[in-house]
Scaffold this motif. Sequence first.
Motif, mmCIF file in Angstrom:
data_model
loop_
_atom_site.group_PDB
_atom_site.id
_atom_site.type_symbol
_atom_site.label_atom_id
_atom_site.label_comp_id
_atom_site.label_asym_id
_atom_site.label_seq_id
_atom_site.Cartn_x
_atom_site.Cartn_y
_atom_site.Cartn_z
ATOM 1 N N THR A 37 25.837 33.887 44.386
ATOM 2 C CA THR A 37 25.043 32.709 44.788
ATOM 3 C C THR A 37 25.547 32.062 46.089
ATOM 4 O O THR A 37 25.005 31.049 46.522
ATOM 5 N N GLY A 38 26.590 32.654 46.666
ATOM 6 C CA GLY A 38 27.103 32.135 47.948
ATOM 7 C C GLY A 38 27.912 30.867 47.823
ATOM 8 O O GLY A 38 28.094 30.144 48.809
ATOM 9 N N LYS A 39 28.405 30.580 46.608
ATOM 10 C CA LYS A 39 29.199 29.362 46.414
ATOM 11 C C LYS A 39 30.691 29.599 46.661
ATOM 12 O O LYS A 39 31.463 28.641 46.708
ATOM 13 N N ALA A 40 31.074 30.873 46.781
ATOM 14 C CA ALA A 40 32.506 31.180 46.965
ATOM 15 C C ALA A 40 33.011 30.664 48.302
ATOM 16 O O ALA A 40 32.278 30.658 49.292
ATOM 17 N N LYS A 41 34.262 30.204 48.297
ATOM 18 C CA LYS A 41 34.882 29.700 49.533
ATOM 19 C C LYS A 41 35.583 30.831 50.269
ATOM 20 O O LYS A 41 35.736 30.789 51.485
ATOM 21 N N ALA A 42 36.068 31.839 49.510
ATOM 22 C CA ALA A 42 36.785 32.960 50.123
ATOM 23 C C ALA A 42 36.704 34.178 49.205
ATOM 24 O O ALA A 42 36.476 34.036 48.004
ATOM 25 N N VAL A 43 36.860 35.353 49.815
ATOM 26 C CA VAL A 43 36.856 36.605 49.035
ATOM 27 C C VAL A 43 38.135 37.358 49.363
ATOM 28 O O VAL A 43 38.466 37.550 50.536
ATOM 29 N N ARG A 44 38.838 37.784 48.315
ATOM 30 C CA ARG A 44 40.064 38.555 48.534
ATOM 31 C C ARG A 44 39.694 39.960 49.007
ATOM 32 O O ARG A 44 38.659 40.514 48.604
ATOM 33 N N PHE A 45 40.569 40.536 49.831
ATOM 34 C CA PHE A 45 40.330 41.911 50.283
ATOM 35 C C PHE A 45 40.271 42.864 49.098
ATOM 36 O O PHE A 45 39.484 43.803 49.084
ATOM 37 N N SER A 46 41.120 42.621 48.107
ATOM 38 C CA SER A 46 41.148 43.501 46.921
ATOM 39 C C SER A 46 39.816 43.450 46.174
ATOM 40 O O SER A 46 39.326 44.484 45.698
ATOM 41 N N THR A 47 39.209 42.252 46.121
ATOM 42 C CA THR A 47 37.895 42.104 45.461
ATOM 43 C C THR A 47 36.822 42.838 46.255
ATOM 44 O O THR A 47 36.009 43.587 45.684
ATOM 45 N N LEU A 48 36.859 42.642 47.564
ATOM 46 C CA LEU A 48 35.875 43.271 48.442
ATOM 47 C C LEU A 48 35.990 44.793 48.355
ATOM 48 O O LEU A 48 34.982 45.505 48.277
ATOM 49 N N GLU A 49 37.234 45.235 48.332
ATOM 50 C CA GLU A 49 37.498 46.686 48.255
ATOM 51 C C GLU A 49 36.935 47.257 46.952
ATOM 52 O O GLU A 49 36.258 48.302 46.950
ATOM 53 N N ALA A 50 37.202 46.544 45.849
ATOM 54 C CA ALA A 50 36.740 47.027 44.537
ATOM 55 C C ALA A 50 35.212 47.046 44.462
ATOM 56 O O ALA A 50 34.618 48.010 43.946
ATOM 57 N N ILE A 51 34.558 46.021 44.988
ATOM 58 C CA ILE A 51 33.088 45.966 44.951
ATOM 59 C C ILE A 51 32.503 47.086 45.827
ATOM 60 O O ILE A 51 31.561 47.791 45.419
#
Lengths: 72, 174
Positions: A37-51
């Motif tokens: 929903t675009g409410k996140a303030k930041a995304v971890r690289f590990s999360t981005l990598e996993a997705i």
Amino acid sequence: MALIIHLDVMLATRKMKLSELSERVGITIANLSVLKTGKAKAVRFSTLEAICRELDCQPGDLIEYKPDKPSE
Amino acid sequence: MKMSRLTNLLFVLIAVTAILSLTDTIFVFQSDFPLALQVDGEVWIRKISEFSISDRVAIFSMLEFTTLPWYWALFMMWRLAKLYRDGQYFTPQNSRCFVGIAYALIAMSILDTLIAPVIGGYFYYRGILDGMPDMDVTLILADTDLLTAGLFFFLIGMIMEKASTLREEADMTI
């Protein structure tokens, strides 16, 4: 916000449910919803990598930059 | 000591302090304590019983007005303890409680400094005193401890506000 998250589009094109992605990347549905929903303030690289790994895509496919219109 | 035990102890202490402060208020009203002011370099003392009822009520109201911020500070401490008991350590509410305590302490220092000239002014207006009481530098400096504590709590409140922002960012980091 100038950053648009296309997680819902990526999930729809891959016919994957949010719950399935949640299980695969090990992130709660609530947190993925915040990201979707675009409410996140930041995304971890590990999360981005996993997705990106599970959706077989690039970070640029998930996140798009669209400048906000300057307020008059 | 566990956080829950500490907060429970704080609840008890706040309740005891509030009851004792109220008891002190009643005692002040009932007792015949002497009022002392310095006028033209000489100490002026008079017992409360020597004043008329209307003057007594006015003096009591002025004296007790200075204790109101203390009750506000106690209420803020109680709210803070409740937030800690509920596991809310870094929230905007915590910051507001610290700022509330800071304002209360600053108000107490100002009121404590002003109480002597205000009561003296009242006596002068009523014709009880021939002149205004002396304003000594020591009278102003005597309450800088409360002012210092108030400013320190204000600083903590600002830090807690920053901490709540950091906490929110951490919570919203996926």
